[in-house]
Design an enzyme around this catalytic site. Structure first.
Site, PDB file in Angstrom:
ATOM      1  N   CYS A   1      57.734 -22.148  37.675  1.00  0.00           N
ATOM      2  CA  CYS A   1      57.888 -22.546  39.077  1.00  0.00           C
ATOM      3  C   CYS A   1      58.831 -21.628  39.837  1.00  0.00           C
ATOM      4  O   CYS A   1      58.700 -21.485  41.061  1.00  0.00           O
ATOM      5  CB  CYS A   1      58.359 -24.001  39.168  1.00  0.00           C
ATOM      6  SG  CYS A   1      59.948 -24.319  38.389  1.00  0.00           S
TER       7      CYS A   1
ATOM      8  N   GLU B   1      60.712 -31.813  42.065  1.00  0.00           N
ATOM      9  CA  GLU B   1      60.922 -30.420  41.688  1.00  0.00           C
ATOM     10  C   GLU B   1      59.577 -29.717  41.820  1.00  0.00           C
ATOM     11  O   GLU B   1      58.720 -29.828  40.939  1.00  0.00           O
ATOM     12  CB  GLU B   1      61.470 -30.329  40.257  1.00  0.00           C
ATOM     13  CG  GLU B   1      62.788 -31.050  40.040  1.00  0.00           C
ATOM     14  CD  GLU B   1      63.942 -30.449  40.824  1.00  0.00           C
ATOM     15  OE1 GLU B   1      63.766 -29.364  41.420  1.00  0.00           O
ATOM     16  OE2 GLU B   1      65.028 -31.047  40.853  1.00  0.00           O
TER      17      GLU B   1
END
Length: 473
Positions: free
Chosen positions: A251, A217
């Protein structure tokens, strides 16, 4: 329950979990639920303590921010997982073709074994325990390596998990980058990493030596497209919220804005109004998080100075008093007229800096995005459904939210993950459960089966059978 963690390195802990996982390959629904309920109890009783630890690590970060961005996300994940776990665990029947009948076939869902989780500092509770919850639901043993940049949170997680779990079920490994490198080199059955693309490459390389499958991720440059049909004020408040949550240290935060040429000034004004509404002051405001460390703060200031030196125009948005350098609360900055080679356009920003780029057509905006690595998230704002559908069809990203930011990650039934340089593999919901599960194909042959029709020696009967099967395909 008392932890069995010995004063030893990651390899000793891994060996204990590996042995336990092989000795107990079948993990019952009751056991999985029990482990999840222990996590749930920990969050319910220790949520305030975890929020205080996060605040201590950041310097300024309100408990309310940790509640909504870390703890609430985990509570919803646990609730959904507990509700659906029995269904997810059931074998899945697979239709058997005529030439294999009357056999039966199914997919048997089993734990992988030992899952390693390397978590980042930006949401240190959510991004540590989210993958852990998914891995435990899938019946795995788990080793967690949290970030050394959040030492108070990492230490508290280690303490709380040590009290609730034995080391061969779930344990925490603390340490710096060298410990993380040793951790990533262990022969896990699956390694789950959340962090930067640069570090993700190193993790993937270490895992490849053991043929360890990974879920990465990562991050990257998540674009935000403002269509000509968009209401700027409505978009600005949502973009400001998505960009400035955790001071941009997210993110999936919008990394840059693409908007129709000529609307730059109007967007700057709308964004400034939005920031003032969300954060009437920056300095000393507990809802506006600090940059995590002096090093990261200096990096962001360096990016701005470099861009300005290349001719970019900065719009600093600082409602109220000037931001304090002591607590690293960095005021939001819009950046216009960037040089094409600017690092702000090529590096993930991970802070409250938002480049604004003009485009002349939807085709140009799509082309700009497609000429770059595929993003983790994409955001589109507007009312023109045809333009929206063009963007959705012609761009590839890890996920999309239309007319808002961040919200796709909050949907418990939508997979979350990247594509290309923004990562691979997805979790959340059943997608995460399956990512950390071995779906073992099983065929149960019937005593009435006539497999001998396909045995040698081949002759006329074989040709007749094959001719019949070809006609039935």
């Amino acid at each position: 329950m008392t932890s069995l963690i010995p004063p030893a390195g990651p390899r000793v802990l891994f060996d204990a979990q590996h042995s336990a996982s092989r000795a107990q390959a079948a993990v019952s629904l009751a056991m999985r639920r029990d482990r999840l309920l222990r996590i749930q109890s920990m969050l319910n009783t220790q949520g305030p303590a975890l929020a205080r630890a996060v605040q201590l690590d950041f310097g300024v970060r309100s408990p309310q921010l940790t509640e909504i961005a870390d703890l609430f996300v985990l509570r919803t994940l646990l609730s959904s997982t507990l509700k659906n776990l029995a269904k997810w665990m059931k074998p899945v029947r697979v239709r058997t073709p005529l030439y294999l009948q009357p056999s039966r076939a199914w997919l048997q869902r089993q734990p992988l074994g030992v899952v390693g989780v390397v978590s980042p500092w930006n949401y240190p509770v959510q991004l540590s325990l989210g993958p852990v919850i998914t891995a435990l639901a899938a019946g795995n043993r788990v080793m967690l390596k949290p970030s050394e940049l959040t030492p108070a949170t990492s230490a508290l997680l280690a303490e709380l998990i040590g009290k609730a779990f034995t080391a061969d079920e779930l344990c925490v490994v603390q340490g710096d980058g060298s410990v993380a490198a040793e951790f990533a080199s262990l022969p896990f059955d699956h390694l789950f990493f959340t962090g930067s693309t640069a570090v993700g490459r190193k993790v993937a390389e270490a895992a490849a030596a053991n043929l360890t499958p990974t879920t990465l991720e990562l991050g990257g440059k998540s674009p935000c497209i403002i269509d000509a049909s968009c209401d700027l004020d409505q978009a600005a408040i949502k973009i400001a919220h998505g960009k400035l949550l955790n001071a941009g240290q997210t993110c999936i935060a919008p990394d840059y804005v693409l908007l129709p040429r000529g609307r730059e000034a109007a967007f700057g004004q709308a964004f400034a109004r939005a920031v003032a509404k969300l954060f009437p002051t920056i300095a000393g405001n507990p809802d506006y998080a600090s940059i995590i460390s002096p090093r990261h703060h200096e990096r962001l200031k360096g990016l701005l100075a470099e861009a300005q030196g290349e001719g970019a125009r900065l719009q600093v948005i600082n409602p109220g008093a000037a931001a304090s350098g002591e607590n690293r609360q960095m005021a939001p900055v819009l950046v216009f007229d960037l040089a094409p080679g600017s690092r702000l356009l090529h590096e993930e920003i991970f802070g409250p800096i938002l480049p604004v780029l003009a485009y002349d057509s939807t085709d140009e905006a799509i082309g700009y995005i497609n000429a770059r690595p595929r993003p983790l998230a994409l955001y589109w704002f507007g009312k023109d459904s045809a333009a929206r559908d063009q963007v959705l069809a012609r761009t590839v990203s890890g996920g999309v939210t239309v007319n808002d930011t961040l919200m796709h990650i909050a949907h418990p039934n939508l997979p979350f993950g990247g594509v290309g340089e923004s990562g691979w593999g997805a979790y959340h919901g059943e997608a995460g459960f399956l990512r950390l599960t071995q779906q073992k194909p099983v065929l149960l042959q019937s005593s009435w089966a006539r497999g001998d029709l396909f045995y040698p020696p081949y002759g006329k009967r074989f040709d007749q059978v094959m001719g019949l099967l070809k006609r039935l395909l």
